[in-house]
Motif scaffolding. Structure first.
Motif, mmCIF file in Angstrom:
data_model
loop_
_atom_site.group_PDB
_atom_site.id
_atom_site.type_symbol
_atom_site.label_atom_id
_atom_site.label_comp_id
_atom_site.label_asym_id
_atom_site.label_seq_id
_atom_site.Cartn_x
_atom_site.Cartn_y
_atom_site.Cartn_z
ATOM 1 N N ASN A 1 32.931 58.190 -15.073
ATOM 2 C CA ASN A 1 33.194 56.628 -14.388
ATOM 3 C C ASN A 1 34.288 56.089 -13.972
ATOM 4 O O ASN A 1 35.450 56.699 -13.626
ATOM 5 N N THR B 1 35.190 53.618 -11.881
ATOM 6 C CA THR B 1 35.749 52.632 -11.779
ATOM 7 C C THR B 1 37.593 52.723 -11.523
ATOM 8 O O THR B 1 37.596 51.359 -10.525
ATOM 9 N N TRP B 2 37.778 53.574 -11.555
ATOM 10 C CA TRP B 2 39.198 54.229 -11.249
ATOM 11 C C TRP B 2 39.479 53.969 -10.054
ATOM 12 O O TRP B 2 40.720 53.979 -9.244
HETATM 13 C C1 LIG Z 1 35.699 52.584 -17.216
HETATM 14 O O1 LIG Z 1 36.656 52.872 -16.830
HETATM 15 C C2 LIG Z 1 37.412 51.868 -16.846
HETATM 16 C C3 LIG Z 1 38.864 51.656 -16.681
HETATM 17 O O2 LIG Z 1 39.193 52.387 -15.538
HETATM 18 C C4 LIG Z 1 37.480 51.072 -17.750
HETATM 19 O O3 LIG Z 1 37.794 49.742 -18.259
HETATM 20 C C5 LIG Z 1 35.551 50.145 -18.798
HETATM 21 O O4 LIG Z 1 35.724 50.026 -19.390
HETATM 22 C C6 LIG Z 1 35.133 51.604 -18.155
HETATM 23 N N1 LIG Z 1 33.705 51.791 -18.491
HETATM 24 C C7 LIG Z 1 32.733 51.813 -19.128
HETATM 25 C C8 LIG Z 1 31.018 52.222 -18.900
HETATM 26 O O5 LIG Z 1 33.374 53.631 -20.080
#
Ligand SMILES: *[C@@H]1O[C@H](CO)[C@@H](O)[C@H](O)[C@H]1NC(C)=O
Ligand SMILES: *[C@@H]1O[C@H](CO)[C@@H](O)[C@H](O)[C@H]1NC(C)=O
Length: 333
Positions: free
Chosen positions: A90, A92-93
């Protein structure tokens, strides 16, 4: 090598045509089995870190892919992140850091992810080398190479947080030094991790340290013109930043040669990856022992100057090879 194709058939004297056919068939069989041996050699065991061999491709002198030109981009960028990630990482960070980034999904077969590797061997090393080769002509001025996980035991700050390392990284220092390890702490890797020349001379039976045993011979394959060093030391863990100018001090063919070594080696992924872990600093122009004093390193690398002794000792502390479950939330961090 056990060469199975030398069979002769004494006492048997067929006509010339039949001999010719026999020889042709034997040659074809030899070539086929040699190819199988080669392919077999490129397969290695799935490793602890979740890296799994996806294919048994042998990458060789295939034509260079065109440099990646991104839409609306005529000039190379100032900086980019390169992540050795997995299918399920993941990221996103990292998107929140506003750095252009390259996320390689090392366990995804070629063609099934935007960025992946020709063969999943050597852990992060295959990703880093693939980026350097494919982007040699279009590199940004500064590149930071990292693992995909945000929180890792070896990240050199109190929260073990890669995003802190990236935000605080002093890019001018990378420009000046050419190669900067993201880790300043000496624990693991400094002041001396390997003694390749002694291992070459004495061949100690050191089964607990397969990297040290393998290193000298592999070093000679990687750097045929460089004497095997007495001592190798650098902060561990294969996360670092380099400048384009430093990368370009070597021809692209060097990076291809390192990757070809990785593709062909029969060493396990952890050993081959670790050999390169203790080689990157030399690839990028540093001496075999590259262990700047931590106080100076924190100042130059992260702008953490004038640290008290207490701060210096607590900047990074050993918590074992795995952070506590749920880090950093479980700790109120
Ligand atoms: C991925 O990480 C973010 C935080 O950085 C979080 O909010 C999100 O739920 C995560 N996504 C998954 C699919 O786990
Ligand atoms: C560190 O200390 C010196 C001298 O005391 C001072 O000039 C400098 O600004 C300080 N640097 C930082 C980053 O605090």
């Amino acid at each position: 090598m056990n060469w199975p194709c030398r069979s002769s058939r004494p006492g048997h004297s067929p006509g010339r045509g039949r001999i010719f056919i026999f020889l042709a068939l034997a040659a074809a069989f030899c070539m086929l089995s040699y190819q199988l041996v080669l392919n077999h050699g490129s397969i290695s065991r799935p490793e602890e870190q979740g890296f799994v061999v996806i294919d048994n491709v042998v990458v060789n002198g295939d034509p260079d892919p065109a440099p990646t030109i991104l839409p609306g981009e005529n000039e190379p960028r100032e900086k980019e992140l390169v992540f050795a990630a997995m299918r399920d990482s993941n990221m996103t960070w990292a998107e929140e850091l506003s750095w252009p980034m390259n996320v390689y999904r090392a366990d995804v077969p070629p063609g099934e992810a935007d960025l992946t590797v020709p063969i999943n061997k050597g852990n992060e090393a295959m990703v880093y080398l693939t980026y350097l080769i494919d982007r040699y002509a279009s590199l940004p001025e500064i590149i930071v190479f990292l693992h995909g996980k945000r929180y890792q035991w070896h990240n050199d700050n109190e929260r073990y947080d890669s995003s802190i390392s990236i935000k605080n990284l002093n890019l001018d220092f990378v420009r000046e030094a050419g190669y900067v390890n993201l880790r300043c702490t000496w624990a693991i890797g400094c002041p001396a991790e390997l003694e390749p020349a002694r291992y070459l001379r004495d061949r100690p039976d050191d089964q607990g340290h397969p990297t040290a045993v393998a290193y000298p011979d592999q070093f000679r394959l990687l750097f045929p013109d460089t004497p095997v060093p007495e001592v190798v030391g650098a902060p561990c863990c294969s996360q670092f930043s380099v400048s384009r100018a430093q990368v370009h001090r070597r021809p692209k063919s060097d990076y291809k040669r390192y990757r070809q070594w990785l593709v062909q080696t029969k060493l396990t992924n952890d050993v081959s990856g670790r050999i390169l872990e203790y080689t990157w600093h030399m690839i990028f122009g540093k001496d075999p022992v590259y262990c700047p004093m931590p106080r100076e390193s924190y100042c130059k690398t992260y702008g953490l100057c004038n640290m008290t002794d207490y701060e210096l000792q607590n900047q990074w502390i050993w918590r074992g090879l795995v952070l506590p479950d749920g880090w950093p939330d479980e700790t109120g961090g």
